[in-house]
Design a protein around this motif. Structure first.
Motif, PDB file in Angstrom:
ATOM      1  N   VAL A  21     -14.043 -10.231 -41.192  1.00  0.00           N
ATOM      2  CA  VAL A  21     -15.335  -9.805 -40.646  1.00  0.00           C
ATOM      3  C   VAL A  21     -15.044  -8.550 -39.846  1.00  0.00           C
ATOM      4  O   VAL A  21     -14.225  -8.564 -38.928  1.00  0.00           O
ATOM      5  CB  VAL A  21     -15.962 -10.887 -39.743  1.00  0.00           C
ATOM      6  CG1 VAL A  21     -17.200 -10.357 -39.039  1.00  0.00           C
ATOM      7  CG2 VAL A  21     -16.310 -12.131 -40.553  1.00  0.00           C
ATOM      8  N   HIS A  22     -15.681  -7.451 -40.195  1.00  0.00           N
ATOM      9  CA  HIS A  22     -15.432  -6.169 -39.544  1.00  0.00           C
ATOM     10  C   HIS A  22     -16.402  -6.003 -38.367  1.00  0.00           C
ATOM     11  O   HIS A  22     -17.611  -5.967 -38.561  1.00  0.00           O
ATOM     12  CB  HIS A  22     -15.634  -5.035 -40.556  1.00  0.00           C
ATOM     13  CG  HIS A  22     -15.434  -3.678 -39.974  1.00  0.00           C
ATOM     14  ND1 HIS A  22     -16.468  -2.912 -39.505  1.00  0.00           N
ATOM     15  CD2 HIS A  22     -14.313  -2.957 -39.770  1.00  0.00           C
ATOM     16  CE1 HIS A  22     -15.991  -1.760 -39.047  1.00  0.00           C
ATOM     17  NE2 HIS A  22     -14.684  -1.781 -39.200  1.00  0.00           N
ATOM     18  N   VAL A  23     -15.865  -5.941 -37.155  1.00  0.00           N
ATOM     19  CA  VAL A  23     -16.669  -5.691 -35.961  1.00  0.00           C
ATOM     20  C   VAL A  23     -16.296  -4.295 -35.477  1.00  0.00           C
ATOM     21  O   VAL A  23     -15.285  -4.114 -34.803  1.00  0.00           O
ATOM     22  CB  VAL A  23     -16.419  -6.752 -34.867  1.00  0.00           C
ATOM     23  CG1 VAL A  23     -17.257  -6.449 -33.631  1.00  0.00           C
ATOM     24  CG2 VAL A  23     -16.712  -8.146 -35.391  1.00  0.00           C
ATOM     25  N   GLY A  24     -17.094  -3.307 -35.878  1.00  0.00           N
ATOM     26  CA  GLY A  24     -16.822  -1.922 -35.524  1.00  0.00           C
ATOM     27  C   GLY A  24     -18.087  -1.229 -35.060  1.00  0.00           C
ATOM     28  O   GLY A  24     -19.151  -1.415 -35.656  1.00  0.00           O
ATOM     29  N   ALA A  25     -17.982  -0.442 -33.994  1.00  0.00           N
ATOM     30  CA  ALA A  25     -19.126   0.257 -33.405  1.00  0.00           C
ATOM     31  C   ALA A  25     -20.261  -0.732 -33.165  1.00  0.00           C
ATOM     32  O   ALA A  25     -21.419  -0.463 -33.466  1.00  0.00           O
ATOM     33  CB  ALA A  25     -19.570   1.430 -34.274  1.00  0.00           C
ATOM     34  N   ALA A  26     -19.913  -1.896 -32.637  1.00  0.00           N
ATOM     35  CA  ALA A  26     -20.891  -2.961 -32.404  1.00  0.00           C
ATOM     36  C   ALA A  26     -20.703  -3.520 -31.001  1.00  0.00           C
ATOM     37  O   ALA A  26     -19.625  -3.417 -30.419  1.00  0.00           O
ATOM     38  CB  ALA A  26     -20.700  -4.061 -33.444  1.00  0.00           C
ATOM     39  N   HIS A  27     -21.757  -4.118 -30.486  1.00  0.00           N
ATOM     40  CA  HIS A  27     -21.732  -4.632 -29.113  1.00  0.00           C
ATOM     41  C   HIS A  27     -22.345  -6.036 -29.087  1.00  0.00           C
ATOM     42  O   HIS A  27     -23.328  -6.295 -29.779  1.00  0.00           O
ATOM     43  CB  HIS A  27     -22.500  -3.698 -28.180  1.00  0.00           C
ATOM     44  CG  HIS A  27     -22.091  -2.269 -28.355  1.00  0.00           C
ATOM     45  ND1 HIS A  27     -20.906  -1.777 -27.858  1.00  0.00           N
ATOM     46  CD2 HIS A  27     -22.666  -1.255 -29.036  1.00  0.00           C
ATOM     47  CE1 HIS A  27     -20.789  -0.497 -28.204  1.00  0.00           C
ATOM     48  NE2 HIS A  27     -21.841  -0.170 -28.919  1.00  0.00           N
ATOM     49  N   ASN A  28     -21.750  -6.922 -28.299  1.00  0.00           N
ATOM     50  CA  ASN A  28     -22.272  -8.278 -28.111  1.00  0.00           C
ATOM     51  C   ASN A  28     -22.357  -9.038 -29.428  1.00  0.00           C
ATOM     52  O   ASN A  28     -23.369  -9.665 -29.738  1.00  0.00           O
ATOM     53  CB  ASN A  28     -23.654  -8.254 -27.433  1.00  0.00           C
ATOM     54  CG  ASN A  28     -23.660  -7.440 -26.163  1.00  0.00           C
ATOM     55  OD1 ASN A  28     -22.731  -7.531 -25.360  1.00  0.00           O
ATOM     56  ND2 ASN A  28     -24.669  -6.623 -25.986  1.00  0.00           N
ATOM     57  N   VAL A  29     -21.289  -9.004 -30.208  1.00  0.00           N
ATOM     58  CA  VAL A  29     -21.244  -9.724 -31.483  1.00  0.00           C
ATOM     59  C   VAL A  29     -20.407 -10.983 -31.297  1.00  0.00           C
ATOM     60  O   VAL A  29     -19.280 -10.920 -30.809  1.00  0.00           O
ATOM     61  CB  VAL A  29     -20.653  -8.848 -32.606  1.00  0.00           C
ATOM     62  CG1 VAL A  29     -20.470  -9.650 -33.889  1.00  0.00           C
ATOM     63  CG2 VAL A  29     -21.545  -7.637 -32.854  1.00  0.00           C
ATOM     64  N   LEU A  30     -20.974 -12.124 -31.696  1.00  0.00           N
ATOM     65  CA  LEU A  30     -20.261 -13.395 -31.676  1.00  0.00           C
ATOM     66  C   LEU A  30     -19.903 -13.750 -33.111  1.00  0.00           C
ATOM     67  O   LEU A  30     -20.786 -13.876 -33.965  1.00  0.00           O
ATOM     68  CB  LEU A  30     -21.142 -14.498 -31.075  1.00  0.00           C
ATOM     69  CG  LEU A  30     -20.612 -15.934 -31.172  1.00  0.00           C
ATOM     70  CD1 LEU A  30     -19.287 -16.087 -30.424  1.00  0.00           C
ATOM     71  CD2 LEU A  30     -21.654 -16.912 -30.653  1.00  0.00           C
TER      72      LEU A  30
END
Length: 188
Positions: A21-30
């Protein structure tokens, strides 16, 4: 993207992936209850400009790594994760590089302040002697890392650069198994 929950994802097969799961340039991701069964270059990754991401109860069953992918990511949490690792013996010392800072060199350091590993469990195979001390290492990461309750089925020590805040190595955090769940309960 911001304020997202991604839950109950399983990646499988023998084909190597770049991210789970790519979490990039993101905020407050669970990212909750992720299971990574296939080989992945960056199985748990917070990428460029990501803040306040949480990987909660993730399991990485092969080639486990925590990738703090550079580019000013900070205040991210790896909470109650389980990582299957296969340490190797180098110069008489058992070791495993758990933190692998990806990203282009111009995005370094690996992260900004307050990325946290909380109550993470490492599972090692029987090929590692039960009494072997295993050194869990990093590459050049970033400042202000917090490592609390990193524990395993073998004795471990942490060698992380630059020096992080480390507490409770070798023992699970029983009073607060999940920092995310604890903080959520206090807010309610």
């Amino acid at each position: 993207a911001a304020n997202l929950t991604i839950a109950d994802i399983v990646t499988s097969g023998d084909r190597r992936a770049h991210y789970s799961v790519h979490v990039g340039a993101a905020h407050n991701v669970l990212v909750r209850d992720l299971v990574v069964e296939n080989p992945v270059i960056h199985p748990l990754s917070v990428n460029t400009r990501s803040t306040r991401a949480v990987f909660l109860r993730a399991q990485v069953k092969r080639e486990a790594a925590i990738d703090q992918h550079s580019g000013s990511n900070h205040q991210n949490l790896f909470d109650q994760i389980t990582l299957w690792i296969d340490p190797v013996q180098k110069k008489g010392e058992w070791q495993y590089r758990l933190w692998v800072g990806g990203g282009a060199p111009y995005w370094k350091p690996g992260h900004g302040l307050y990325n946290t590993v909380w109550n993470a469990r490492l599972v090692m195979p029987d090929t590692v002697p039960a009494d072997a001390m295993v050194t869990i290492t990093s590459g050049l990461e970033g400042p202000g890392e917090r490592i609390v309750g990193l524990h395993a089925n073998r004795p471990i020590q942490v060698r992380y650069t630059p020096t992080p805040y480390v507490e409770g190595t070798g023992q699970a955090v029983e009073a607060v198994p999940s920092l995310y769940d604890h903080q959520l309960a206090r807010r309610r």
